[in-house]
Design a protein around this motif. Structure first.
Motif, PDB file in Angstrom:
ATOM      1  N   MET A 472       0.812  -1.218   0.000  1.00 27.64           N
ATOM      2  CA  MET A 472       0.000   0.000   0.000  1.00 27.64           C
ATOM      3  C   MET A 472       0.850   1.275   0.000  1.00 27.64           C
ATOM      4  O   MET A 472       0.383   2.345   0.363  1.00 27.64           O
ATOM      5  N   ARG A 473       2.085   1.120  -0.453  1.00 27.69           N
ATOM      6  CA  ARG A 473       2.969   2.289  -0.492  1.00 27.69           C
ATOM      7  C   ARG A 473       2.433   3.376  -1.431  1.00 27.69           C
ATOM      8  O   ARG A 473       2.700   4.558  -1.261  1.00 27.69           O
ATOM      9  N   ILE A 501      -1.910  -9.718   4.796  1.00 25.90           N
ATOM     10  CA  ILE A 501      -0.825  -8.930   5.399  1.00 25.90           C
ATOM     11  C   ILE A 501      -0.694  -7.619   4.624  1.00 25.90           C
ATOM     12  O   ILE A 501      -0.736  -7.613   3.377  1.00 25.90           O
ATOM     13  N   LEU A 502      -0.537  -6.537   5.347  1.00 28.22           N
ATOM     14  CA  LEU A 502      -0.338  -5.232   4.730  1.00 28.22           C
ATOM     15  C   LEU A 502       1.106  -4.801   4.901  1.00 28.22           C
ATOM     16  O   LEU A 502       1.722  -5.062   5.939  1.00 28.22           O
ATOM     17  N   CYS A 503       1.654  -4.119   3.886  1.00 30.27           N
ATOM     18  CA  CYS A 503       3.006  -3.575   3.998  1.00 30.27           C
ATOM     19  C   CYS A 503       3.074  -2.203   3.320  1.00 30.27           C
ATOM     20  O   CYS A 503       2.273  -1.887   2.432  1.00 30.27           O
ATOM     21  N   GLY A 504       4.032  -1.397   3.746  1.00 23.56           N
ATOM     22  CA  GLY A 504       4.231  -0.084   3.132  1.00 23.56           C
ATOM     23  C   GLY A 504       3.087   0.886   3.374  1.00 23.56           C
ATOM     24  O   GLY A 504       2.853   1.780   2.563  1.00 23.56           O
ATOM     25  N   VAL A 505       2.384   0.736   4.508  1.00 19.76           N
ATOM     26  CA  VAL A 505       1.250   1.616   4.797  1.00 19.76           C
ATOM     27  C   VAL A 505       1.780   2.980   5.264  1.00 19.76           C
ATOM     28  O   VAL A 505       2.613   3.056   6.176  1.00 19.76           O
ATOM     29  N   LEU A 510      -2.271   4.731   8.070  1.00 24.80           N
ATOM     30  CA  LEU A 510      -2.170   3.910   9.276  1.00 24.80           C
ATOM     31  C   LEU A 510      -2.924   4.568  10.439  1.00 24.80           C
ATOM     32  O   LEU A 510      -3.599   3.880  11.223  1.00 24.80           O
ATOM     33  N   THR A 511      -2.827   5.893  10.537  1.00 28.40           N
ATOM     34  CA  THR A 511      -3.549   6.626  11.593  1.00 28.40           C
ATOM     35  C   THR A 511      -5.047   6.479  11.421  1.00 28.40           C
ATOM     36  O   THR A 511      -5.790   6.277  12.401  1.00 28.40           O
ATOM     37  N   ARG A 512      -5.519   6.577  10.171  1.00 30.25           N
ATOM     38  CA  ARG A 512      -6.956   6.423   9.906  1.00 30.25           C
ATOM     39  C   ARG A 512      -7.424   5.009  10.260  1.00 30.25           C
ATOM     40  O   ARG A 512      -8.505   4.815  10.830  1.00 30.25           O
ATOM     41  N   ASP A 523      -3.732 -10.046   9.597  1.00 25.65           N
ATOM     42  CA  ASP A 523      -2.815 -10.981  10.242  1.00 25.65           C
ATOM     43  C   ASP A 523      -1.529 -10.279  10.676  1.00 25.65           C
ATOM     44  O   ASP A 523      -0.925 -10.655  11.681  1.00 25.65           O
ATOM     45  N   ASN A 524      -1.128  -9.264   9.903  1.00 29.21           N
ATOM     46  CA  ASN A 524       0.047  -8.486  10.304  1.00 29.21           C
ATOM     47  C   ASN A 524       0.138  -7.228   9.417  1.00 29.21           C
ATOM     48  O   ASN A 524      -0.389  -7.211   8.302  1.00 29.21           O
ATOM     49  N   ILE A 525       0.823  -6.206   9.963  1.00 34.08           N
ATOM     50  CA  ILE A 525       1.096  -4.994   9.197  1.00 34.08           C
ATOM     51  C   ILE A 525       2.580  -4.703   9.373  1.00 34.08           C
ATOM     52  O   ILE A 525       3.047  -4.428  10.486  1.00 34.08           O
ATOM     53  N   VAL A 526       3.357  -4.819   8.288  1.00 35.07           N
ATOM     54  CA  VAL A 526       4.806  -4.653   8.344  1.00 35.07           C
ATOM     55  C   VAL A 526       5.225  -3.540   7.384  1.00 35.07           C
ATOM     56  O   VAL A 526       4.409  -2.984   6.637  1.00 35.07           O
TER      57      VAL A 526
END
Length: 544
Positions: A472-473, A501-505, A510-512, A523-526
């Motif tokens: 999601m960059r 799994i989410l990455c590059g948020v 991320l605040t929203r 499952d995870n956010i990296v």
């Protein structure tokens, strides 16, 4: 006031006789340009030539003296006359004067609340559009004076429609003077323009011919040798009962005054390498337009034509504006009997030529040559709205269309789903990850894109994928609809035993998500895709 005094000290530091002479000569040049325009814009605003002269004189002294820049020359303008002509038909001159008074108060409030920066948010093509719309209104408003015809109606469309019932009998002697002025202004050599303006030369030629030959055409009429004519706003006779009807016209006048003055200042400031004090300029415009009605003047704004002439003529300080006003005042007292004989058709010719030159032809040509569709739509919609409605509505419509086009042009959310290529990794994994997919998202996730991601992923889930890694960059923003879609995607995947799994948020997204209580849904956010894939690899290894 302290800042104003400091700027004056800076402006007049080292001021001497040489600089004074430059200001006087520049003031004389500007007055030569302003004289025919003041007469013409006074008439085209629904008042008379005298009102245009008074406006230029008072505005040059009051607004020029208080201006936010040393170079601003204010007075009646074509854009303002386009608004005032309809207002004068509906409410008379007293309505115009009272609306001007109210607009001055609004400009003072705008200065106090420092709203000058708002102008910078108006797209250039919207400004070009309402400038062209105003040019059409000015030219259309002079059809009767140019052809010697008669029309009825409160706006351009109604007037043109009235010719169907009233007829269009052309008075050829009147047309002669209109064509004469246009012809002179077109063929006048550019190198003479700085010494003797083409509009002034054309008016003088028309006046001489009219005085020497027996032409029966409408004339400007009496030019009173006073700054306090009979027709003006008198404090004890202010029509307060009309205030409700005149609030919106006053807003239109104030909006145009703000836009024209600040755009003029921005352009002229670059020419003179001196930034405009926007809020002080609004204060000066507010004071000027509050005072003008009590002298019988119409609303004024800074004028780019006269301001640029002042700079090119070597003007040093705001003394140029004051000198130009004093020259116009002397002209009104000494040349009034002669100016009263000027044919109305001659002023119509000046206005029609000015209206043509108002259009920013280079920008318009650039739009169509390069086929800039967004700019073309903004320009066309604003121009049509300016002709059909008033300026305030036209600007709002132009801005709304600009926002809509921005949303449409930036609403495309790109979705790319790819297999995992283990050869590109710098580490060994325990699984082949043939059932793991990378989902690259690029663009904002909001109401206009809702459902697109979920639809694309449902196909992958149905084909038996085991894990989805969202990169999601490329997602800069997300609204409630986008957050709801992410929640539904996570629920759908978990129901079908698929890891998410989410990455590059980004921090903003991320605040929203945190406020929406979505962080535990996945499952995870990296941070990056490699860590995400490593996490999935550990999940697969635990399953085995």
């Amino acid at each position: 006031m302290k800042g104003y005094i400091e700027d004056l000290k800076r402006e007049f530091y080292g001021y001497n006789a040489q600089k004074l002479m430059k200001d006087v000569l520049a003031g004389l040049t500007v007055a030569a340009v302003a004289l025919p325009l003041a007469l013409a814009f006074g008439v085209s605003s629904g008042a008379d030539a005298a009102a245009g002269m008074i406006t230029a004189i008072v505005a040059g002294i009051v607004i020029g003296g208080l201006s936010g820049g040393s170079y601003q020359i204010s007075g009646p303008t074509g854009a303002m006359s386009a608004i005032l002509i309809g207002l004068s038909v509906q409410y008379g001159l007293q309505g115009v004067f009272f609306a001007s008074f109210l607009s001055g108060i609004l400009l003072l409030l705008a200065s106090a609340f420092k709203v000058g920066k708002i102008v910078s948010f108006i797209p250039a093509s919207v400004v070009t559009g309402f400038t062209s719309g105003i040019a059409v209104i000015i030219a259309g408003g002079q059809i009767d004076n140019f052809f010697g015809t008669v029309s009825k109606g409160s706006n351009l469309i109604e007037k043109i429609a009235s010719y169907g019932t009233l007829g269009f009998p052309i008075h050829w002697q009147t047309v002669f003077f209109g064509l004469l002025v246009i012809g002179v202004m077109i063929i006048w050599p550019k190198k003479w323009q700085s010494v003797f303006p083409s509009s002034l030369a054309a008016i003088l030629l028309a006046l001489i011919i009219h005085v020497c030959l027996p032409f029966e055409v409408a004339e400007v009429g009496e030019i009173p040798s006073t700054l306090f004519p009979e027709v003006r706003l008198i404090p004890s006779q202010i029509p307060w009962d009309q205030m409700r009807n005149l609030v919106f016209p006053a807003i239109s006048i104030a909006a145009l005054g703000m836009i024209e003055s600040l755009l003029c200042g921005a352009s002229a400031g670059k020419m003179k390498h001196e930034p405009l004090r926007a809020d002080r300029e609004l204060f000066a415009q507010g004071i000027g337009n509050t005072i003008l009605p009590f002298f019988g003047g119409v609303p004024a704004t800074a004028a780019i034509a006269r301001t640029s002439v002042a700079i090119k003529a070597g003007g040093q300080t705001r003394v140029v504006s004051i000198v130009h006003s004093l020259v116009l005042l002397a002209s009104m007292f000494l040349l009034g009997p002669y100016m009263s004989k000027i044919p109305m058709a001659a002023l119509a010719g000046v206005l029609m030529t000015t209206a043509w030159r108002m259009n920013e032809w280079a920008e318009i040509h650039e739009m169509w040559k390069k086929k800039l569709k967004t700019n073309m739509i903004q320009f066309s919609v604003t121009m049509i709205a300016t002709i059909v409605f008033d300026l305030t509505i036209a600007i709002l419509i132009g801005l709304l269309f600009s926002c809509l086009l921005f949303v449409v042009n930036n609403a495309d959310l790109e979705i790319s789903i790819e297999d995992i290529d283990l050869k590109r990794l710098d580490r060994e994994l325990s699984c082949s990850h043939t059932k793991t997919k990378m989902v690259y998202l690029s663009g904002p996730m909001f109401f206009a894109t809702q459902g697109r991601v979920k639809k694309a992923l449902q196909e992958q889930v149905d084909e038996g994928v085991n894990a989805l890694i969202f990169s999601m960059r490329g997602v800069p923003t997300i609204d409630d609809s986008g957050l709801q879609e992410l929640k539904e995607i996570a629920q759908y995947c978990h129901e079908h035993h698929v890891y998410v799994i989410l990455c590059g948020v980004s921090r903003n997204v991320l605040t929203r998500m945190e406020r929406y209580e979505l962080l535990d849904t996945f499952d995870n956010i990296v941070w990056d895709a490699i860590n995400a894939l490593t996490f999935v690899d550990e999940l697969y290894r635990k399953e085995k």
